[in-house]
Enzyme design. Structure first.
Site, PDB file in Angstrom:
ATOM      1  N   HIS A 313       0.849  -1.185   0.000  1.00  0.00           N
ATOM      2  CA  HIS A 313       0.000   0.000   0.000  1.00  0.00           C
ATOM      3  C   HIS A 313       0.884   1.234   0.000  1.00  0.00           C
ATOM      4  O   HIS A 313       1.946   1.232   0.617  1.00  0.00           O
ATOM      5  CB  HIS A 313      -0.893   0.012   1.250  1.00  0.00           C
ATOM      6  CG  HIS A 313      -2.079   0.903   1.085  1.00  0.00           C
ATOM      7  ND1 HIS A 313      -2.018   2.240   1.350  1.00  0.00           N
ATOM      8  CD2 HIS A 313      -3.326   0.636   0.647  1.00  0.00           C
ATOM      9  CE1 HIS A 313      -3.207   2.771   1.097  1.00  0.00           C
ATOM     10  NE2 HIS A 313      -4.010   1.822   0.666  1.00  0.00           N
ATOM     11  N   ASP A 371      -8.022  -5.595   0.259  1.00  0.00           N
ATOM     12  CA  ASP A 371      -8.495  -6.395  -0.866  1.00  0.00           C
ATOM     13  C   ASP A 371      -8.120  -7.855  -0.767  1.00  0.00           C
ATOM     14  O   ASP A 371      -8.667  -8.688  -1.489  1.00  0.00           O
ATOM     15  CB  ASP A 371      -7.927  -5.821  -2.175  1.00  0.00           C
ATOM     16  CG  ASP A 371      -8.543  -4.483  -2.481  1.00  0.00           C
ATOM     17  OD1 ASP A 371      -9.733  -4.333  -2.214  1.00  0.00           O
ATOM     18  OD2 ASP A 371      -7.825  -3.602  -2.961  1.00  0.00           O
TER      19      ASP A 371
HETATM   20  N1  CMC Z   1       4.117  -7.444  -4.851  1.00  0.00           N
HETATM   21  C1  CMC Z   1       5.452  -7.449  -5.023  1.00  0.00           C
HETATM   22  N2  CMC Z   1       6.233  -6.381  -4.848  1.00  0.00           N
HETATM   23  C2  CMC Z   1       5.638  -5.243  -4.485  1.00  0.00           C
HETATM   24  C3  CMC Z   1       4.247  -5.153  -4.294  1.00  0.00           C
HETATM   25  C4  CMC Z   1       3.477  -6.311  -4.482  1.00  0.00           C
HETATM   26  N3  CMC Z   1       2.158  -6.290  -4.316  1.00  0.00           N
HETATM   27  N4  CMC Z   1       3.916  -3.896  -3.924  1.00  0.00           N
HETATM   28  C5  CMC Z   1       5.065  -3.204  -3.905  1.00  0.00           C
HETATM   29  N5  CMC Z   1       6.125  -4.026  -4.237  1.00  0.00           N
HETATM   30  C6  CMC Z   1       7.534  -3.660  -4.262  1.00  0.00           C
HETATM   31  C7  CMC Z   1       7.918  -2.871  -5.498  1.00  0.00           C
HETATM   32  O1  CMC Z   1       8.325  -3.713  -6.544  1.00  0.00           O
HETATM   33  C8  CMC Z   1       9.024  -2.000  -4.960  1.00  0.00           C
HETATM   34  O2  CMC Z   1      10.186  -2.790  -4.859  1.00  0.00           O
HETATM   35  P1  CMC Z   1      11.661  -2.125  -5.111  1.00  0.00           P
HETATM   36  O3  CMC Z   1      11.812  -1.070  -4.069  1.00  0.00           O
HETATM   37  O4  CMC Z   1      12.614  -3.253  -4.983  1.00  0.00           O
HETATM   38  O5  CMC Z   1      11.596  -1.562  -6.512  1.00  0.00           O
HETATM   39  C9  CMC Z   1       8.601  -1.671  -3.535  1.00  0.00           C
HETATM   40  O6  CMC Z   1       7.765  -2.783  -3.146  1.00  0.00           O
HETATM   41  C10 CMC Z   1       7.790  -0.379  -3.419  1.00  0.00           C
HETATM   42  O7  CMC Z   1       6.728  -0.451  -4.348  1.00  0.00           O
HETATM   43  P2  CMC Z   1       6.069   0.783  -5.094  1.00  0.00           P
HETATM   44  O8  CMC Z   1       5.442   0.295  -6.354  1.00  0.00           O
HETATM   45  O9  CMC Z   1       7.071   1.894  -5.188  1.00  0.00           O
HETATM   46  O10 CMC Z   1       4.962   1.200  -4.048  1.00  0.00           O
HETATM   47  P3  CMC Z   1       3.724   2.109  -4.326  1.00  0.00           P
HETATM   48  O11 CMC Z   1       3.443   2.821  -3.060  1.00  0.00           O
HETATM   49  O12 CMC Z   1       3.923   2.945  -5.543  1.00  0.00           O
HETATM   50  O13 CMC Z   1       2.575   1.061  -4.685  1.00  0.00           O
HETATM   51  C11 CMC Z   1       0.659  -0.304  -4.623  1.00  0.00           C
HETATM   52  C12 CMC Z   1       1.503   0.751  -3.886  1.00  0.00           C
HETATM   53  C13 CMC Z   1      -0.616  -0.566  -3.840  1.00  0.00           C
HETATM   54  C14 CMC Z   1       0.290   0.210  -6.028  1.00  0.00           C
HETATM   55  C15 CMC Z   1       1.509  -1.604  -4.759  1.00  0.00           C
HETATM   56  O14 CMC Z   1       1.866  -2.067  -3.479  1.00  0.00           O
HETATM   57  C16 CMC Z   1       0.769  -2.700  -5.542  1.00  0.00           C
HETATM   58  O15 CMC Z   1       0.833  -2.711  -6.780  1.00  0.00           O
HETATM   59  N6  CMC Z   1       0.088  -3.656  -4.825  1.00  0.00           N
HETATM   60  C17 CMC Z   1      -0.698  -4.667  -5.482  1.00  0.00           C
HETATM   61  C18 CMC Z   1      -2.034  -4.094  -5.892  1.00  0.00           C
HETATM   62  C19 CMC Z   1      -2.956  -3.889  -4.705  1.00  0.00           C
HETATM   63  O16 CMC Z   1      -3.138  -4.777  -3.884  1.00  0.00           O
HETATM   64  N7  CMC Z   1      -3.580  -2.704  -4.671  1.00  0.00           N
HETATM   65  C20 CMC Z   1      -4.599  -2.401  -3.645  1.00  0.00           C
HETATM   66  C21 CMC Z   1      -4.240  -1.239  -2.797  1.00  0.00           C
HETATM   67  S1  CMC Z   1      -5.326  -1.126  -1.392  1.00  0.00           S
HETATM   68  C22 CMC Z   1      -6.868  -0.721  -2.034  1.00  0.00           C
HETATM   69  C23 CMC Z   1      -6.937   0.664  -2.564  1.00  0.00           C
HETATM   70  O17 CMC Z   1      -6.590   1.621  -1.847  1.00  0.00           O
HETATM   71  O18 CMC Z   1      -7.390   0.828  -3.704  1.00  0.00           O
END
Ligand code: CMC
Length: 436
Positions: A313, A371
């Site tokens: 998240h 989720d």
């Molecule tokens: N699986 C594997 N790796 C992950 C995941 C994941 N679900 N989420 C983040 N990472 C890794 C990412 O690859 C990165 O690694 P590194 O630093 O080595 O490059 C690190 O963690 C930070 O990730 P980020 O993409 O910079 O984080 P963000 O804050 O931009 O993304 C997120 C947040 C929710 C988009 C992401 O965690 C994600 O894609 N999760 C899966 C989708 C999901 O479950 N979304 C629902 C969110 S809650 C409901 C809502 O509010 O809508």
């Protein structure tokens, strides 16, 4: 907004004079540096793609402490709201700032209930869609179309219009979501029943048929109500910011909410519950629990492009408090339906156990989000996977409206207009066709 005692000083290494920037304090949470005059004073913008460090507004609605895993609506912890209040009380809280007393609860419930029906023309509009259209495509259209049906509540600058639009949207969303579902499966629409609760009525509109009486199961009714409470608001996430930005142009509330629905559809946001369930079903097909380890290796491999859906998240760097409540509800619903041995639930528990102990997830502070379990609950209730995000939209509508109304009433509100760092070609002349 309260001015802090200190100020921020921005200095430059090229000898340009430094600038002092005011700092404001919220009631809780990080202070903010006010950069509104920065361009005027320095000729420079700030650069913050994805708004990682930017507060786009002041808000008194929802507070999240991502490190603690805390979520408050108008100051009340989500754990107390989810266990002591129902969804319509939560709507009252988000819209008007406080929980209703007994009399106000009756009055508010009555007001919402009296608006559950939609204009009969709506079903002819719906008929233009293919039967296999994704419900989110249908909902984006139907919600946008509300502005064509309710002309007396489209002036965003008129507080009375905003109030009626708010009540209409909260009341009609369950009807529209259920209509989108019934249309897809070719069953007759069920008109709302105003003697049922908000979630009881929704269950009946979804799963009842005109051929027989529908008896609402109180455990499923409570579970659905909890899903609604947990998804009701989440401060300035992508869809809420979309609603604010869209509404900042002065467009009508139905159009602004339709924009929020469109944004919510994406798999990184509201579409994650659908994506999460599809992922669990995929692992199940490949061999179930025995294959979790292999799947995790793909998730950890940056080149695979695979993410563990329902994990991570932007704000929570701890267990999402909504995920804990959802897990409880999940157990209750599965027990009620005799599905305790549901293989997908067992698989989800196995995935969670491995992930929360794995270094990759620990180091990046990736925990289950809401989720992760909500898909299993919805699937057990009988909601099809492609409608999950529609349920999320239904619940989040109140948060979007509360945020939109707050923005319009804020004396500092302006049309949203981010700036950019231009990296394209400098000015050039169009060459004649033969020379391109
Ligand atoms: N699986 C594997 N790796 C992950 C995941 C994941 N679900 N989420 C983040 N990472 C890794 C990412 O690859 C990165 O690694 P590194 O630093 O080595 O490059 C690190 O963690 C930070 O990730 P980020 O993409 O910079 O984080 P963000 O804050 O931009 O993304 C997120 C947040 C929710 C988009 C992401 O965690 C994600 O894609 N999760 C899966 C989708 C999901 O479950 N979304 C629902 C969110 S809650 C409901 C809502 O509010 O809508």
């Amino acid at each position: 907004m309260k001015l802090a005692d200190n100020k921020a000083t921005l200095s430059f290494s090229n000898g340009k004079p430094s600038v002092e920037l005011p700092v404001y304090q919220g009631n809780i949470g990080p202070d903010v540096i006010d950069i509104r005059k920065l361009y005027g004073q320095t000729g420079m913008f700030t650069y913050d793609p994805g708004f990682l460090s930017t507060a786009s507004c002041q808000s008194a609605i929802t507070y999240i402490d991502g490190d603690k895993g805390e979520l408050l609506y108008r100051g009340y912890p989500i754990e107390q709201l989810a266990t002591q209040c129902d969804f319509l009380e939560t709507c009252h809280l988000l819209l008007y700032g406080d929980l209703p007393n007994a009399a106000k609860k009756v009055e508010f419930t009555q007001r919402v209930t009296m608006h559950t029906m939609v204009n009969e023309q709506m079903q002819f509009f719906l008929r233009g869609f293919r039967r296999d259209a994704h419900p989110m495509a249908v909902l984006t259209g139907l919600i946008g179309a509300l502005s064509a049906f309710y002309h007396d509540s489209t002036d965003i600058n008129n507080p009375e219009h905003r109030e009626i639009a708010a009540i209409r949207l909260i009341a009609k969303l369950p009807t529209l979501v259920a209509m989108a579902y019934k249309y897809g499966i070719g069953q007759p629409y069920m008109y709302p029943r105003n003697d049922l609760s908000y979630s009881g009525n929704f269950l009946r509109m979804m799963f009842g048929t005109p051929c027989e009486d529908y008896k609402v199961n109180p455990v499923l009714e409570r579970a659905l109500d909890r899903i609604f409470v947990l998804h009701a608001d989440h401060e300035q996430n992508a869809s809420t910011s979309t609603v604010r930005l869209c509404g900042s142009s002065g467009t009508n509330p139905f159009a602004a909410i339709a924009a929020g629905v469109a944004c919510l559809w994406g798999p990184a946001h509201g579409g994650a519950n659908e994506a999460c369930l599809n992922m669990l079903e995929d692992i199940q097909r490949q061999g179930g629990i025995a294959k979790v380890g292999e799947y995790m290796e793909q998730v950890k491999d940056k080149n695979s492009g695979v993410r563990l859906m329902g994990f991570g998240h932007r704000v929570y760097k701890n267990y999402d408090p909504r995920a804990k409540l959802m897990q409880e509800t999940c157990k209750e619903v599965l027990a009620e339906l005799g599905l305790e041995k549901d293989p997908l639930f067992k698989l989800a528990m196995a995935v969670e156990k491995i992930a929360v102990e794995d270094d990759y997830f620990v180091q990046r502070k990736l925990y289950p989000n809401v989720d992760f379990y909500s898909g299993i609950v919805q699937r057990a209730i009988g909601i099809p996977v492609n409608l999950f995000t529609g349920i999320f939209a239904l619940a989040r509508t109140v948060g979007w409206i509360a945020q939109l109304n707050e923005m319009i009433s804020d004396p500092e509100y302006k049309i949203g207009r981010p700036r950019q760092l231009y990296t394209g070609s400098p000015r050039r002349d169009v060459p004649p066709m033969a020379k391109r």
